[in-house]
Each structure stands twice: as C-alpha cells, then as structure tokens.
Design a protein around this motif. Structure first.
Motif, PDB file in Angstrom:
ATOM      1  N   CYS A  30    -108.885   4.659 -57.918  1.00 44.44           N
ATOM      2  CA  CYS A  30    -108.856   4.847 -56.458  1.00 44.44           C
ATOM      3  C   CYS A  30    -107.368   5.790 -56.270  1.00 44.44           C
ATOM      4  O   CYS A  30    -106.683   5.239 -55.426  1.00 44.44           O
ATOM      5  N   ARG A  83    -116.297   2.356 -53.277  1.00 43.22           N
ATOM      6  CA  ARG A  83    -115.090   1.787 -54.283  1.00 43.22           C
ATOM      7  C   ARG A  83    -113.718   2.083 -53.505  1.00 43.22           C
ATOM      8  O   ARG A  83    -112.858   1.375 -53.320  1.00 43.22           O
ATOM      9  N   ARG A 110    -113.570   0.212 -50.230  1.00 41.53           N
ATOM     10  CA  ARG A 110    -113.247  -1.240 -50.271  1.00 41.53           C
ATOM     11  C   ARG A 110    -111.694  -1.376 -51.146  1.00 41.53           C
ATOM     12  O   ARG A 110    -111.228  -2.568 -50.800  1.00 41.53           O
TER      13      ARG A 110
END
Length: 725
Positions: free
Chosen positions: A507, A600, A603
């Motif tokens: 991320c 992803r 979150r």
C-alpha cells in the motif's frame, strides 16, 4: 497572462518596494493554538499545586510573644478589628471539621453519612480542590454545612509574605464564590493544631488574617484519622471528655479516608445518644452565619475562574489521552518499520531474487522544468551517463531564465525539449507523456541527478506484469549544512524506511517526484497526472492502487535531489506536501469502502497514511509540550528519562535505516537537535495545513530557489550515449 496566475501555476514575485510585514494568519493561528494549550497546562499545574506551590513545613518555634489568653484559650480565635478573643464550644456541642477537600471520592461519602444522621459540619476547603470540584462545595452549602478557607495551595503561611497570604485568601474565596456563590469569614491555617501550639511565627500570621476580616478556627480534639490508626482509635481520639464541647479535626481528602467514613458512621449515633448535637460553628456559638451571598462582578469572576479551571482539566485530560494515542502510534510505527523494512531488505537482497524477466527495452525520462537554469545541465548530463537506454524529454514549463535554451545548447543526442506556457508540473508531465515514445515512463525533478544505474534499477520491477509504478530511493544531495543533515535523516529514516514498510504491506502511498517510474498503460487508465491536489505524486500513486496496480520500492534506484537550504524554503515545500497529502486522502476517501483490487489499499493503506502522516504528526507536539512542562515544573527526572527513551527508540530506527541504505552514521549526531528544533517546525507546518484545509484556504505552488550544487556521488564522468528509439 492568465496562464501565469492559474491555480496550479507559479505566481510571479511582486515588484520590490517597502512593505509592512505582518504575521500571516496561517502562522498566527498555530502559534495561538499552541499558546492556548500551554496556558491551559499552566493553569492546571497551578490548580494541582505543581506550579507556585510551597510545600515547606516550618518546625515549632518559641511562643513567648503569643498572648497568654491565646495559648490557654479556646480553638476559635477572633483577631478582627484589633481584638484578641478566643471562644470555646458549649457543653454537648461538637463541631466536626474536615480539612483539605473536597475530594471527589471521599467527600460525597462523608456528606452522605452526615445527611444520614442529620448532622452538620464545617468543611475547610482548599482553593485547588474547590476549583476542580465545585459541585461538592455547592452541595455542602445546599445541605446546610459551613465552608471555610484553607488557603489555595495549602502552604505554611509562616513562610509567606503578606502579599502571598492575601493571594492565597483571595484565590480561595474566588473558588468558593464561583462554586457556591458565597463568601465565608472562617479560616483554618494549614498544618495548624491546638491554640496552645501557637508560636512566635504563626501568631503574627493569625493577627494579619484577623485584620483581613477572618476568624481563625483551630481545633481542640484531633481524631488523627490521617494516621489511619483504625476505626476504634479514630472514635476514641474524637470523643471529648465528659460533657465538654469540642471542635473535632478530621479529613475528607489527602488519601484513603475509608476509616474516617466508617468511624463517622459509628461516632455520630453514639454521641447523639449521649445528648450531643452536631452543629455548624456559628450555630454552636449562637453567632451570625459565616456565609454571605456574592453577587454582581465578584460572582461572575468566580464563575469564570471555575469555568477556566474545569476547561483546563478537561483539555488536559484530552491532551493526556492524545499523548497516549501518539505514544501508541509512534511505537507501533517504529515496530512496523523495523520488522517490515528488515523483511523487505531480506527479500530483495536474497540471492536469486528477481521481479521477472530483465527489463532491457528503452524508456522515456520526463524532466519537467521551471526556471531550473542552475540545475538542468547537471540533471541532463547525469541522465546521459545512464546504463539503460533512454530518451530524455525536458518539458520547459514557461521558464523565464533560459532553461530550455541551456538544454538545446548542450546539443546532446536523444534529448528533446518540449516547450509550453506555464501551466504547472502535472500539465508538464502530461505533455511529456503525450510526446514520449516508450511504454515505460520515468519521472524526475529538474533539480535532481541520477546515478548511472538508477534508471536500470528503477525499471526492473516492471518484469512483474502486476507492477504499475515504482518508487525510487530519493536522497538529499546538499547534506553538509545542518538543515540539510536534518532532511537527510528524515529522507533515510522517515521516507525510505516507510517505503520499505508500505511495500511489504502493498500500500505504497507516494512515488517521490524526484525518482519514479510508471507503465504508460497504467498512467493512461487513471487519466494521467491530475491537477486536483498539490501532491500530484501522492494522488497518482493512490489512483494506481485503486485501479488494481502494484506499487513497489526499488532501493538501489538512487536519485540525489537538492533539498531546501533555508527555513522559509523548507516551510513552503512541506506546507505544500502536507496540504497536498490531505487533499489526496480526501479525494480518494471512497477507497475505504471499495472492494476488489483497490480494497487492500482502502482497508490498510489509507488508514495508515491518515494515522502516520496526518494524525500522528498533529498530535506529536504533545510530547514536547509535556516535556517542556515536566522539565520546568516536574517531575524533571522522570520527564528526562521518558524523553531519552523516546529518543533512543528513534535513534535505533534511524541507525537501522542508515545501515540498510549503507549511509554513514556520522549524520546521526544531529538527531537530538533535530528532535528539538526541526521537528517543531514540521509540527507547525502541519497545523497550518490543517487550518488551511478546515478554513477552505487555497494554496499555490511555490517555486524554491535552487543552487545547482548537487551531483551524483561516485558516478562516472558524463558521456554521450547513442540514440535509442
């Protein structure tokens, strides 16, 4: 020209001339907020007897100057109007007195027992406790008890000047007035006992207090409940001889008072059965009430004081919670960085590791430039030394210093200059993308230089077809100055260690503008570089994640950039970065609820970026605020140990980051000073960004002055390369 004043363009400097310098509101507001927080802490420290409190207790002195009638008289001393009169309690009259309260735990229990047995008492309250618990003082008065002064901070008055004594009395009265709307004429000195214990130091204080209109009340029966001798012993000590009246000393604060409460619940009915009455002092003496109503300005001053004290306690409570949160976030981030960055280094350095088939095809390098005359030649020549086949596009964004002409005059093969009217960096990059010939696009800043291996290392992750963008390893080239060294630490520890962590979490929030690479198809799918935010690099990275692409970190793709060399330039750069990051987070907020490939990032990535890059830095000043408070007002030793502990954790992380990047540790010598000075600047910048965001302010791109001193260390001399394409 309209194109020179658009939202993303650079605004020309105003003509020289005398201007009245004013502190800008965006700077004034953060300073006012910090000043208000410090004021609240100072008020809390004063009310909690941490500031301006004197805890000295004077030993007993001679008493030859005390009038005989005082030493042998009763516990009530009236020295008002020059009188010297003492009073005893009538037979079968007990006046219970409670010192040092009100306490939020024990005073309500004492009041409940008194109410249960229909008894009254006198509460000698301190200003500190009355200010913090005004509801209990109000309840005392409403239930018919009397209230007396016990000073504000509970000092031994024999050590104090008359001015300080007046202050203690007036602040004590102010707290009672604000809590219950009354004034009282009763006073009990701290650390007092029987009238016979009056000495040459305490008697002049009693005379002075009498001259201020107060009746001094000591005691002639001490329950010694503060010793916690047991319920039976407290009752025995509190019981007068025969039918004698007495003023009984007890405490409703200052520690565990459960024995006092239990003893009181048994003592009251026992003495009532013997015919004793439990009255207020003035009731027992048949005198006018010690209370008088407060009205007008004095009442509102008292209410304002109580309100401010309550506010300081509440705000400080919130600050303590915030300090706990920031402590948790800081420790959590350090642990994550250490664990995950180590795992990242082991993974990419493992023998035989590869992203996929080697990437050997030519790439396009985009160099957006606006007034980079001092830097652009070094930048282009460093690219010409590249070990990977490239084409170079310098997009001149309306420069007025001849940047484009410098590049053209170099006469280098495979270097093209694209000119456009000033429209901002995102527009320049999009213009370069439209003119690029190759499928992999490398982007860099016009003040940055690459090592010969940088492009090759940067594009290798594209061997994995899932990778849409790659972040390189940006380094500070001008690190010899103090401010440069601080930024060097920040880049190595705060940026590159972070990128390793985010790579492992899949991320990555930002591809640095100084060194990044993209698939053309990925860029085109998300619409290219956006002008919606001031952090176009963060914006495009988040867009890549939401489109399902992987974004990774290439540690060996090193680029050397010129960091700001003055506080003003650093302020401008970080203000834009932090504000732009907030804009990007807000723009991509829907990722939080998205599913599929972008789930992803929504979150994990977006919450982490919000916590570590926006919320944590905003709360981080609390560490320094409490540090300053602790150093000045204590506990100093514990404060220093705690701060050194945090610094040690940061030093460990910084040393580990420097080891991973194979940097010399000597620059870490300035880490403690960085934490004291540099970090404060970053705090205020972020706070200013928050204020700009909340007030709807708009921020323009601000061009930083460059010197062109940065060169890639250890690289070979620039050489010409054959054209590719």
């Amino acid at each position: 020209m309209a194109s020179r004043t658009n939202r993303r363009g650079r605004t020309p400097q105003p003509p020289d001339g005398p201007r009245r310098r004013r502190l800008p509101m965006r700077l004034l507001l953060p300073l006012l907020v910090l000043a208000a927080l410090m004021a609240m802490l100072m008020l809390r420290g004063y009310v909690h007897s941490e500031i301006l409190a004197d805890h000295r207790v004077r030993p007993a002195a001679a008493s030859d100057q005390v009038p005989e009638q005082i030493l042998k008289g009763g516990p009530v001393i009236d020295a008002r109007s020059g009188r010297t009169e003492t009073l005893d309690m009538p037979d079968r009259r007990l006046v219970l007195t409670f010192d040092d309260g009100p306490d939020p735990e024990w005073t309500p229990k004492v009041l409940d027992v008194l109410k249960k047995h229909d008894a009254h008492a006198v509460f000698f309250v301190t200003g500190t406790m009355a200010s913090r618990h005004p509801d209990l003082v109000r309840r005392m008065v409403e239930e018919g008890h009397e209230v007396g002064l016990h000073t504000f901070n509970h000092p031994d008055l024999s050590y104090q000047s008359k001015k300080r004594i007046d202050w203690e009395l007036s602040q004590n009265q102010l707290a009672i007035s604000g809590a219950a709307g009354i004034r009282t004429s009763l006073f009990r000195p701290p650390y007092s006992s029987f009238a016979a214990a009056m000495d040459n130091e305490s008697w002049p204080v009693t005379e002075y207090i009498g001259s201020r209109g107060y009746i001094t009340v000591v005691n002639n029966t001490d329950s010694e409940d503060w010793r916690k001798p047991g319920v039976e012993e407290i009752i025995r000590k509190a019981t007068p001889k025969g039918r004698e009246g007495a003023i009984v000393l007890m405490h409703d604060s200052g520690g565990d008072r459960h024995q006092t409460v239990q003893a009181l619940d048994r003592f009251l009915p026992q003495m009532q059965e013997r015919g004793y009455e439990f009255d207020n002092l003035t009731e027992a003496l048949g005198a006018p009430s010690a209370h008088s109503q407060v009205t007008g300005v004095d009442l509102w001053k008292g209410k304002a004081w109580v309100f401010l004290v309550q506010a300081s306690d509440n705000i400080t409570g919130v600050l303590v919670v915030g300090l706990a949160i920031i402590g948790f976030l800081v420790i959590s981030r350090f642990v994550l960085m250490l664990v995950l960055s180590g795992a990242h280094a082991r993974r990419v350095r493992k023998r035989g590791f590869s992203w996929g088939p080697p990437v050997t095809e030519p790439v396009s390098v985009l160099v957006p430039a606006y007034n980079e005359a001092k830097c652009i030649e070094n930048t282009v020549r460093s690219l010409m030394a590249s070990e990977h086949p490239i084409e170079i596009l310098v997009i001149d964004d309306g420069s007025t210093d001849g940047t484009a002409r410098i590049v053209e005059a170099m006469g280098l093969p495979n270097v093209r200059v694209v000119r456009q009217l000033n429209a901002g960096k995102p527009a320049a990059l999009n213009r370069g993308l439209a003119n690029a010939r190759h499928d992999i696009i490398v982007m860099m800043d016009g003040d940055t230089v690459f090592e010969p291996s940088t492009v090759r290392e940067l594009v290798q992750p594209f061997g994995d077809p899932r990778v849409g963008a790659v972040a390189g390893n940006a380094k500070v080239g001008n690190r010899d100055s103090l401010i440069g060294a601080w930024q060097h630490i920040e880049y190595v520890m705060g940026f590159n260690l972070d990128r390793r962590m985010y790579d492992m979490l899949r991320c990555m929030p930002t591809i640095p503008g100084a060194v990044g690479a993209f698939r053309r198809t990925a860029l085109e799918r998300v619409g290219g570089m956006s002008e919606d935010t001031l952090a176009e690099d963060t914006d495009i990275t988040m867009a890549m994640h939401r489109d399902g692409w992987r974004v990774v970190y290439a540690e060996k793709a090193r680029a050397w950039t010129e960091a700001p060399e003055t506080v003003q330039q650093l302020w401008s750069q970080r203000y834009r970065w932090s504000y732009g990051t907030m804009q990007a987070i807000w723009k991509h907020r829907k990722a939080l609820v998205e599913s599929g490939p972008s789930g992803r990032f929504g979150r994990v990535g977006l919450p982490l970026v919000s916590l570590f890059m926006v919320l944590a830095p905003l709360l981080a000043p609390l560490i320094d605020v409490f540090l300053l408070y602790g150093l000045i007002f204590g506990p100093t030793q514990k404060t220093i140990v705690a701060w050194l502990g945090v610094l040690a954790i940061q030093a460990v992380c910084a040393a580990y980051a420097f080891r991973l990047d194979r940097e010399r540790m000597t620059h870490l010598i300035s880490l403690p000073l960085q934490q004291i000075l540099y970090r404060q600047l970053m705090y205020v910048v972020l706070l200013q960004s928050w204020i700009t965001a909340l007030t709807g302010g708009r921020l323009r791109w601000q061009k930083l002055r460059r010197t062109g001193v940065v060169e890639a260390p250890g690289g070979p001399a620039p050489r010409e390369r054959r054209p590719v394409g």
